[in-house]
Design a protein around this motif. Sequence first.
Motif, mmCIF file in Angstrom:
data_model
loop_
_atom_site.group_PDB
_atom_site.id
_atom_site.type_symbol
_atom_site.label_atom_id
_atom_site.label_comp_id
_atom_site.label_asym_id
_atom_site.label_seq_id
_atom_site.Cartn_x
_atom_site.Cartn_y
_atom_site.Cartn_z
ATOM 1 N N ASP A 125 0.793 -1.238 0.000
ATOM 2 C CA ASP A 125 0.000 0.000 0.000
ATOM 3 C C ASP A 125 0.826 1.289 0.000
ATOM 4 O O ASP A 125 0.242 2.380 -0.016
ATOM 5 C CB ASP A 125 -0.962 0.042 1.201
ATOM 6 N N MET A 126 2.141 1.214 -0.005
ATOM 7 C CA MET A 126 2.934 2.446 0.013
ATOM 8 C C MET A 126 2.739 3.269 -1.258
ATOM 9 O O MET A 126 2.755 4.500 -1.222
ATOM 10 C CB MET A 126 4.420 2.127 0.215
ATOM 11 N N SER A 127 2.539 2.574 -2.385
ATOM 12 C CA SER A 127 2.323 3.284 -3.653
ATOM 13 C C SER A 127 0.858 3.614 -3.880
ATOM 14 O O SER A 127 0.493 4.116 -4.939
ATOM 15 C CB SER A 127 2.845 2.438 -4.820
ATOM 16 N N LEU A 128 0.022 3.350 -2.878
ATOM 17 C CA LEU A 128 -1.425 3.553 -3.037
ATOM 18 C C LEU A 128 -2.012 4.555 -2.056
ATOM 19 O O LEU A 128 -2.713 5.481 -2.466
ATOM 20 C CB LEU A 128 -2.159 2.217 -2.898
ATOM 21 N N TYR A 129 -1.743 4.396 -0.773
ATOM 22 C CA TYR A 129 -2.460 5.168 0.232
ATOM 23 C C TYR A 129 -1.518 5.882 1.194
ATOM 24 O O TYR A 129 -1.703 5.858 2.412
ATOM 25 C CB TYR A 129 -3.428 4.249 1.003
ATOM 26 N N THR A 130 -0.507 6.523 0.633
ATOM 27 C CA THR A 130 0.402 7.356 1.401
ATOM 28 C C THR A 130 0.666 8.639 0.619
ATOM 29 O O THR A 130 0.317 8.747 -0.557
ATOM 30 C CB THR A 130 1.754 6.655 1.666
ATOM 31 N N HIS A 131 1.290 9.602 1.256
ATOM 32 C CA HIS A 131 1.635 10.847 0.579
ATOM 33 C C HIS A 131 2.684 10.616 -0.509
ATOM 34 O O HIS A 131 2.788 11.402 -1.453
ATOM 35 C CB HIS A 131 2.141 11.879 1.589
ATOM 36 N N GLN A 132 3.438 9.531 -0.394
ATOM 37 C CA GLN A 132 4.450 9.203 -1.413
ATOM 38 C C GLN A 132 3.844 8.601 -2.667
ATOM 39 O O GLN A 132 4.543 8.371 -3.653
ATOM 40 C CB GLN A 132 5.484 8.223 -0.836
ATOM 41 N N ALA A 133 2.536 8.347 -2.654
ATOM 42 C CA ALA A 133 1.878 7.696 -3.787
ATOM 43 C C ALA A 133 1.525 8.670 -4.908
ATOM 44 O O ALA A 133 1.143 8.245 -5.989
ATOM 45 C CB ALA A 133 0.599 7.002 -3.312
ATOM 46 N N SER A 134 1.662 9.960 -4.656
ATOM 47 C CA SER A 134 1.156 10.964 -5.591
ATOM 48 C C SER A 134 2.224 11.455 -6.567
ATOM 49 O O SER A 134 3.317 11.854 -6.161
ATOM 50 C CB SER A 134 0.603 12.162 -4.811
ATOM 51 N N GLY A 135 1.861 11.444 -7.842
ATOM 52 C CA GLY A 135 2.651 12.119 -8.849
ATOM 53 C C GLY A 135 2.280 13.590 -8.912
ATOM 54 O O GLY A 135 1.247 14.012 -8.392
ATOM 55 N N LEU A 178 -8.494 16.107 -3.617
ATOM 56 C CA LEU A 178 -7.810 14.836 -3.387
ATOM 57 C C LEU A 178 -6.518 14.742 -4.181
ATOM 58 O O LEU A 178 -6.429 15.207 -5.322
ATOM 59 C CB LEU A 178 -8.718 13.679 -3.786
ATOM 60 N N LEU A 179 -5.527 14.097 -3.582
ATOM 61 C CA LEU A 179 -4.280 13.777 -4.273
ATOM 62 C C LEU A 179 -4.411 12.432 -4.986
ATOM 63 O O LEU A 179 -5.117 11.534 -4.525
ATOM 64 C CB LEU A 179 -3.117 13.715 -3.278
ATOM 65 N N ASN A 180 -3.743 12.306 -6.121
ATOM 66 C CA ASN A 180 -3.756 11.055 -6.872
ATOM 67 C C ASN A 180 -2.862 9.998 -6.223
ATOM 68 O O ASN A 180 -2.044 10.303 -5.340
ATOM 69 C CB ASN A 180 -3.292 11.319 -8.317
ATOM 70 N N ASN A 181 -2.998 8.753 -6.669
ATOM 71 C CA ASN A 181 -2.023 7.714 -6.328
ATOM 72 C C ASN A 181 -1.488 7.056 -7.597
ATOM 73 O O ASN A 181 -1.379 5.838 -7.716
ATOM 74 C CB ASN A 181 -2.586 6.676 -5.347
ATOM 75 N N GLU A 182 -1.122 7.928 -8.548
ATOM 76 C CA GLU A 182 -0.667 7.459 -9.855
ATOM 77 C C GLU A 182 0.710 6.818 -9.838
ATOM 78 O O GLU A 182 1.081 6.125 -10.795
ATOM 79 C CB GLU A 182 -0.655 8.622 -10.853
ATOM 80 N N MET A 183 1.478 7.018 -8.785
ATOM 81 C CA MET A 183 2.799 6.390 -8.746
ATOM 82 C C MET A 183 2.697 4.869 -8.804
ATOM 83 O O MET A 183 3.638 4.184 -9.213
ATOM 84 C CB MET A 183 3.558 6.836 -7.499
ATOM 85 N N ASP A 184 1.521 4.332 -8.428
ATOM 86 C CA ASP A 184 1.316 2.882 -8.517
ATOM 87 C C ASP A 184 1.291 2.404 -9.952
ATOM 88 O O ASP A 184 1.458 1.202 -10.206
ATOM 89 C CB ASP A 184 0.009 2.500 -7.810
ATOM 90 N N ASP A 185 1.096 3.302 -10.900
ATOM 91 C CA ASP A 185 1.091 2.904 -12.310
ATOM 92 C C ASP A 185 2.494 2.673 -12.862
ATOM 93 O O ASP A 185 2.646 2.161 -13.973
ATOM 94 C CB ASP A 185 0.369 3.956 -13.163
ATOM 95 N N PHE A 186 3.515 3.088 -12.124
ATOM 96 C CA PHE A 186 4.875 2.685 -12.473
ATOM 97 C C PHE A 186 5.072 1.211 -12.106
ATOM 98 O O PHE A 186 4.280 0.626 -11.359
ATOM 99 C CB PHE A 186 5.905 3.513 -11.691
ATOM 100 N N SER A 187 6.140 0.625 -12.609
ATOM 101 C CA SER A 187 6.535 -0.715 -12.186
ATOM 102 C C SER A 187 7.390 -0.562 -10.933
ATOM 103 O O SER A 187 8.564 -0.203 -10.999
ATOM 104 C CB SER A 187 7.337 -1.410 -13.293
ATOM 105 N N SER A 188 6.771 -0.796 -9.773
ATOM 106 C CA SER A 188 7.504 -0.653 -8.512
ATOM 107 C C SER A 188 8.660 -1.629 -8.424
ATOM 108 O O SER A 188 9.645 -1.388 -7.736
ATOM 109 C CB SER A 188 6.551 -0.860 -7.327
ATOM 110 N N LYS A 189 8.514 -2.748 -9.141
ATOM 111 C CA LYS A 189 9.554 -3.769 -9.220
ATOM 112 C C LYS A 189 9.272 -4.570 -10.484
ATOM 113 O O LYS A 189 8.117 -4.907 -10.741
ATOM 114 C CB LYS A 189 9.508 -4.683 -7.985
#
Length: 581
Positions: free
Chosen positions: A139-149, A427-438
Amino acid sequence: MSNIFAANKMAGSRGDVFFIVKNKLQKFSVCLLLVVTVHVCYAQDATKYNKGMVVCATPFASKVGLDILKKGGNAVDAAVAVQFALEVTHPEAGNIGGGGFMVYRSASGKTNTLDFREKAPASAGSKMYQDSAGNIIPDMSLYTHQASGVPGSVDGMVQAHHKYGKLKWADLVQPAINLARNGFKITRKLASALNYDKGQFIKLNPGKTYLLKNDAWKEGDLLVQEDLAKTLELIRDKGREGFYGGLVADEIVAEMKRGNGIMTKNDLGNYHSVWREAVTGNYKGYKIITMPPPSSGGVALLQLLHSVEKYPLSQWGHNTDSTVQLVVEAERRVYADRSKYLGDPDFYKVPVDSLINPAYNERRMKSFNWDAATPSASIQPGIIAGYESDQTTHYSIVDAEGNAVSITTTLNDSFGSHIFVKGAGFLLNNEMDDFSSKPGAPNMFGLVGGKANSIQPGKRMLSSMTPTIIEKDGKLFMVVGTPGGATIITSVFQTILNVIEFNMDMQQAVDVKRFHHQWLPDVIEVERGTIRAEEKSRLEKKGYKMVDHGQIGRVDAILITKDGYYHGGADPRGDDTKSGW
């Protein structure tokens, strides 16, 4: 005098009711049509529209767009007004805190696309969502402040208006301000969504009360958003600077600091949308105009169309076992290619011309065997010579002159990261999850990727959004798009086939049930009732596994008839509404 049509199609039952309001000159004042369906049967719009049409996710935004057209605005003016109105009335996906893509075609046939996709902050890194052992942190790339592009929607609307708009900027933003400050009566679907996500809002927003009330939300409740109205006023008065600088930028940065986010004021100031040349191709005499990377949608759509073009789909029929099998096998191969070759072209060499070459896609289908399903484990991305290795919203608009806009915009998940900017009310997005985290690790939609879509500072994450415009014989034919995460591409693909191959009108093509395959996981996701029992049995005997998905996509589209009238398709899966005059 003109006719006004605003049919709000709710809930998608087989007894949908349409209210068609006609001008007094047409003998009827109000006509009520009840649709009774046996297998597939539809009511046709009785009124004809040729001065403009808007199809989008809410009746409120649809009316805003139509009002702009009636005041002399063009399709881009209406699109700007709809974008901001959706921020207010469709908080699940309408946004100023996200991004998207626009495909534009002028009445004279000139095309352009605008990439206002979010970007990774400058301090982002390829392993930012991995722990010390290289495992993905849940959930780090989804529901945190670090998830936003870094958001792109406001800059995108400013750039679109600067290039193509006619009316004053302030007049396009004001309707959204009015909706936010005065409030609007929420629909049943929005009430349900707000109640469902209430726990997440409370958990992730200590000290904030946005979209919350003590008791449960219910249909007809008034939703007032004063802080959002103030933010929109700054955008109205100062344009781009009203969001990427000044008070709003300070509030975004302060919100980041509260949650250990990484977006800075420099990130905001350095964000700029990009005009890109459209990706185009042909399918049986129709010209497809669609979005280039970092959208994967346009390339994948053309690949899918080329993969099935030589087969007699119209003879087989809609959602027969042969049609489903062919479409699934095409989707399997195209999504495999997506995992390797698609990414931000400003950072990675994307072999667009090779991927959309009809001969390449025909070769990819040669391993297709009618007798049995092709296991996804045996399908790998194609070899290209010389190559080195859900929640979203869409709106389609055509104006009186024939200018057309197809825009898909998103926060990624429904309500994005669920984190509001304190004081600014959005609302802030959580678009960083659309990258390949791994490499090889699936994102929230189950899509996998690799190096082409790895996280890098300033890079735009890959998207499935597929805003598309189609021509026939040099004339505007269709404007189409949908939300739906990984299912966007296949929903647009099937809607186009429904019209071209299966002779459906626009509303029929949007209404009918859909299915989806994306290579991995190796299953066909289907809406209930999509495939008849006997057809399903034949496919299962060949090794195809099917699972219920619920609703797939919410397509909003416009078809231009042979006599030049606009026929809208507003998806009954949501509150989507078509308004024409």
